[in-house]
Write a protein that holds these residues in place. Structure first.
Motif, PDB file in Angstrom:
ATOM      1  N   LEU A  26      49.564  53.928  43.460  1.00 23.24           N
ATOM      2  CA  LEU A  26      49.319  54.680  42.231  1.00 23.24           C
ATOM      3  C   LEU A  26      49.331  56.185  42.487  1.00 23.24           C
ATOM      4  N   MET A  27      48.739  56.613  43.605  1.00 21.52           N
ATOM      5  CA  MET A  27      48.688  58.047  43.915  1.00 21.52           C
ATOM      6  C   MET A  27      50.066  58.625  44.218  1.00 21.52           C
ATOM      7  N   THR A  28      50.904  57.859  44.887  1.00 26.88           N
ATOM      8  CA  THR A  28      52.239  58.351  45.254  1.00 26.88           C
ATOM      9  C   THR A  28      53.279  58.054  44.178  1.00 26.88           C
ATOM     10  N   ARG A  29      52.835  57.425  43.115  1.00 27.86           N
ATOM     11  CA  ARG A  29      53.685  57.081  41.973  1.00 27.86           C
ATOM     12  C   ARG A  29      54.849  56.159  42.363  1.00 27.86           C
ATOM     13  N   THR A  30      54.619  55.311  43.346  1.00 27.34           N
ATOM     14  CA  THR A  30      55.631  54.318  43.725  1.00 27.34           C
ATOM     15  C   THR A  30      55.409  52.998  43.003  1.00 27.34           C
ATOM     16  N   SER A  31      54.315  52.901  42.251  1.00 29.99           N
ATOM     17  CA  SER A  31      54.031  51.710  41.463  1.00 29.99           C
ATOM     18  C   SER A  31      54.747  51.820  40.123  1.00 29.99           C
ATOM     19  N   ALA A  32      55.321  50.725  39.684  1.00 29.32           N
ATOM     20  CA  ALA A  32      56.007  50.711  38.392  1.00 29.32           C
ATOM     21  C   ALA A  32      55.011  50.669  37.234  1.00 29.32           C
ATOM     22  N   LEU A  33      53.746  50.385  37.536  1.00 26.80           N
ATOM     23  CA  LEU A  33      52.728  50.263  36.504  1.00 26.80           C
ATOM     24  C   LEU A  33      51.717  51.396  36.582  1.00 26.80           C
ATOM     25  N   SER A  34      51.118  51.699  35.453  1.00 27.11           N
ATOM     26  CA  SER A  34      50.027  52.673  35.422  1.00 27.11           C
ATOM     27  C   SER A  34      48.744  51.964  35.855  1.00 27.11           C
ATOM     28  N   LEU A  35      47.661  52.715  35.976  1.00 21.13           N
ATOM     29  CA  LEU A  35      46.380  52.122  36.368  1.00 21.13           C
ATOM     30  C   LEU A  35      45.929  51.075  35.350  1.00 21.13           C
ATOM     31  N   ASP A  36      46.053  51.401  34.054  1.00 20.74           N
ATOM     32  CA  ASP A  36      45.661  50.448  33.007  1.00 20.74           C
ATOM     33  C   ASP A  36      46.506  49.183  33.062  1.00 20.74           C
ATOM     34  N   ASP A  37      47.810  49.352  33.236  1.00 16.52           N
ATOM     35  CA  ASP A  37      48.702  48.189  33.316  1.00 16.52           C
ATOM     36  C   ASP A  37      48.411  47.351  34.562  1.00 16.52           C
ATOM     37  N   THR A  38      48.098  48.013  35.658  1.00 18.91           N
ATOM     38  CA  THR A  38      47.777  47.303  36.896  1.00 18.91           C
ATOM     39  C   THR A  38      46.519  46.465  36.728  1.00 18.91           C
ATOM     40  N   LEU A  39      45.475  47.068  36.141  1.00 17.35           N
ATOM     41  CA  LEU A  39      44.233  46.329  35.918  1.00 17.35           C
ATOM     42  C   LEU A  39      44.430  45.175  34.937  1.00 17.35           C
ATOM     43  N   TYR A  40      45.250  45.402  33.906  1.00 11.23           N
ATOM     44  CA  TYR A  40      45.524  44.325  32.947  1.00 11.23           C
ATOM     45  C   TYR A  40      46.249  43.176  33.650  1.00 11.23           C
ATOM     46  N   ALA A  41      47.278  43.518  34.422  1.00 11.59           N
ATOM     47  CA  ALA A  41      48.049  42.490  35.125  1.00 11.59           C
ATOM     48  C   ALA A  41      47.189  41.756  36.156  1.00 11.59           C
ATOM     49  N   MET A  42      46.256  42.484  36.753  1.00 14.02           N
ATOM     50  CA  MET A  42      45.406  41.888  37.782  1.00 14.02           C
ATOM     51  C   MET A  42      44.531  40.771  37.213  1.00 14.02           C
ATOM     52  N   PHE A  43      44.063  40.951  36.000  1.00 11.75           N
ATOM     53  CA  PHE A  43      43.121  39.981  35.452  1.00 11.75           C
ATOM     54  C   PHE A  43      43.716  39.071  34.380  1.00 11.75           C
ATOM     55  N   HIS A  44      44.991  39.273  34.030  1.00 10.92           N
ATOM     56  CA  HIS A  44      45.572  38.461  32.959  1.00 10.92           C
ATOM     57  C   HIS A  44      46.892  37.789  33.329  1.00 10.92           C
TER      58      HIS A  44
END
Length: 156
Positions: A26-44
């Protein structure tokens, strides 16, 4: 109980590793998802459920393959100096010696942390063998050095 505690330590270490990797992405912006999207995907989604399952399985199996007993041909009394030197060069020092069993522990806090507090390696004699018993990473380093030191002593 010891098995369970070791599994729990490894589970925590793997969770920390995953969180650090996700944070770095997330810090290096190599993730295709934002923090909110990552947390959503993590739990759903099933993807993170599979990751969690893999972490649990690895943690449950870790004590079985993470701790070993290795043998080096030699004698504890005769090769005492080589044993101490091999452990010293691997970052361990002799902490106790009772009933023919030498106990070595890591020297630095960082090394203890990297070994998840499982930094104790026991050395004993079994027939013609020196037996090293402890965490795989520590035992492997010491075994290689000790075998080399003993062979150099025999050849001199």
């Amino acid at each position: 109980m010891k098995y369970f505690v070791r599994s729990l330590k490894y589970f925590c270490a793997l969770c920390v590793l995953c969180i650090v990797l996700m944070g770095l992405m997330l810090m290096t912006r190599t993730s295709a998802l934002s923090l909110d999207d990552t947390l959503y995907a993590m739990f759903h989604t099933d993807r993170y459920l599979m990751l969690f399952t893999a972490i649990v399985v690895l943690a449950a199996l870790y004590p079985r393959f993470g701790f070993v007993e290795r043998k080096v041909e030699g004698d504890v009394e005769e090769n005492r100096q080589q044993i101490v030197n091999a452990f010293r060069s691997s970052g361990f020092s002799l902490r106790s010696e009772e009933d023919g069993v030498m106990v070595f522990r890591a020297d630095t806090i960082l090394q203890k942390l990297m070994l998840l507090g499982e930094d104790e390696i026991k050395v004993s004699q079994y027939g013609q063998w020196i037996v090293l018993d402890g965490i795989r990473r520590g035992v492997a380093r010491v075994q290689y050095r000790l075998d080399s030191y003993i062979h150099m002593t025999r050849n001199d």
